[in-house]
Design an enzyme around this catalytic site. Structure first.
Site, mmCIF file in Angstrom:
data_model
loop_
_atom_site.group_PDB
_atom_site.id
_atom_site.type_symbol
_atom_site.label_atom_id
_atom_site.label_comp_id
_atom_site.label_asym_id
_atom_site.label_seq_id
_atom_site.Cartn_x
_atom_site.Cartn_y
_atom_site.Cartn_z
ATOM 1 N N VAL A 216 0.829 -1.207 0.000
ATOM 2 C CA VAL A 216 0.000 0.000 0.000
ATOM 3 C C VAL A 216 0.865 1.259 0.000
ATOM 4 O O VAL A 216 0.557 2.243 -0.681
ATOM 5 C CB VAL A 216 -0.954 0.002 1.208
ATOM 6 N N GLU A 217 1.961 1.239 0.744
ATOM 7 C CA GLU A 217 2.812 2.420 0.846
ATOM 8 C C GLU A 217 3.552 2.725 -0.451
ATOM 9 O O GLU A 217 3.639 3.881 -0.864
ATOM 10 C CB GLU A 217 3.833 2.237 1.982
ATOM 11 N N SER A 218 4.122 1.698 -1.090
ATOM 12 C CA SER A 218 5.035 1.957 -2.200
ATOM 13 C C SER A 218 4.893 1.017 -3.380
ATOM 14 O O SER A 218 5.604 1.180 -4.373
ATOM 15 C CB SER A 218 6.483 1.864 -1.697
#
Length: 356
Positions: A216-218
């Site tokens: 989700v972050e990267s």
């Protein structure tokens, strides 16, 4: 390669600011964060202005958490990898577009693992190792690309079959698009799985949770840099989570940007922060599923805002959470948390975990 080839990426902006990120305990942390982040944003703004002067006002493209952007040939040619859609767009304003595009295609296909970029001044083509995009791109023969011969052959094939031109302002932009394999996110995840397993065992954090947060972050983009100056796979901010973890490690100051862009350090610190949330900031939440929901939301928006969703008094907030079912805790967070971004974040990470 051309002798005057100039590679300019957001990494350059990051490295230029390494000297700005020291650990001065005499400064207030909040003031330091604001000044340092403002300096970073000013530098990125200047970089964007240079791009706009060459490409035009509608063509400014800067790297982000899930987008790798590299400019070459004095900003005349650029590579954009979208790690969500799985599309690589390579485009040029050069008067010799075929030559410029081929050079950019080959260098992208053979791009080394990120650790080499971080630790050396120049990008070195160490072909004893797999390129970063190995197995994420298949050539016209459905084969992965590791060596320069196959990379050059595939570049010729792409240019012969997929060359396009688009108009933007006063410019004709020549470009090609290359699609990553459908399971490109999983292929990137494999590269970092040993680091995730190591951190999971060290801090007693579920490996699946770490992987879901990285996705989700990267989208497993190790080059990820956000405008809020969050860095790397797990988007760790040096002045907040980074500072807290350094203190946990018994170190003074904060990690440098270079330190956080090393995937091993980044995964270790991101996982350590999850552990800190679990064992300190959210300590007292009994149900492991409720705790997981609180940890996920806290990773995005902070533990304080999670607890305040239930009560302004910390102890009372913990008691309320413990009186609720995990489903009720989840619903409360996704409907009442002050940040819409954090609400969506909990939903996204939880959906990935549910589907693993």
């Amino acid at each position: 390669m051309k002798n005057n080839k100039k590679i300019i990426t957001l990494f350059v902006a990051v490295s230029l600011l390494n000297g700005c990120s020291g650990g001065n305990s005499s400064k207030k942390n909040e003031d330091f964060y604001i000044k340092d982040t403002n300096a970073f944003n000013i530098l990125i703004g200047q970089y964007a202005n240079n791009i706009e002067e060459i490409w035009g006002p509608r063509e400014v493209l800067i790297a982000g958490p899930k987008d790798y952007v590299q400019y070459e040939d004095n900003l005349q040619t650029r590579v954009h990898i979208n790690f969500v859609s799985g599309v690589i767009t390579i485009e040029t304003l050069s008067d010799s577009p075929i030559e410029s595009l081929k050079e950019a295609i080959v260098s992208t296909l053979l791009m080394p693992e990120p650790i080499d970029i971080i630790r050396h001044d120049k990008i070195s083509q160490d072909l004893s190792h797999e390129p970063f995009l190995y197995n994420q791109i298949l050539d016209q023969e459905r084969q992965p690309i590791r060596w320069s011969g196959r990379a050059n052959n595939f570049a010729d094939y792409v240019l012969a079959n997929n060359l396009k031109i688009r108009r933007s302002g006063i410019h004709n932009i020549t470009y090609v698009e290359i699609k990553l394999v459908p399971n490109h996110i999983s292929e990137r995840a494999k590269k970092f799985l040993p680091l995730v397993t190591e951190a999971s065992n060290r801090y007693f954090i579920d490996e699946r949770l770490i992987l879901a947060i990285i996705e989700v972050e990267s989208a497993f983009n190790p080059y990820a840099v956000s405008r809020s100056d969050a860095l790397g796979l797990m988007q760790v901010q040096q002045h907040t989570a980074g500072r807290d973890i350094f203190q946990l490690f018994g170190k003074s100051g904060e990690p440098s940007r270079k330190y956080l862009l090393d995937p091993r350090n980044n995964v270790d610190m991101g996982t350590a922060y999850l552990s800190l949330l679990k064992t300190k900031y959210l300590a007292g939440i009994n149900n492991p599923i409720s705790l997981r929901y609180a940890m996920i939301t806290s990773y995005n928006g902070g533990a304080g805002s999670v607890l305040r969703t239930f009560s302004n008094d910390r102890d009372q907030a913990i008691d309320i959470i413990n009186s609720m079912t995990p489903q009720q805790v989840f619903r409360k967070l996704v409907t009442s948390h002050v940040s819409q971004e954090s609400r969506n974040y909990l939903i996204k990470v939880s959906n990935i975990l549910d589907n693993r």
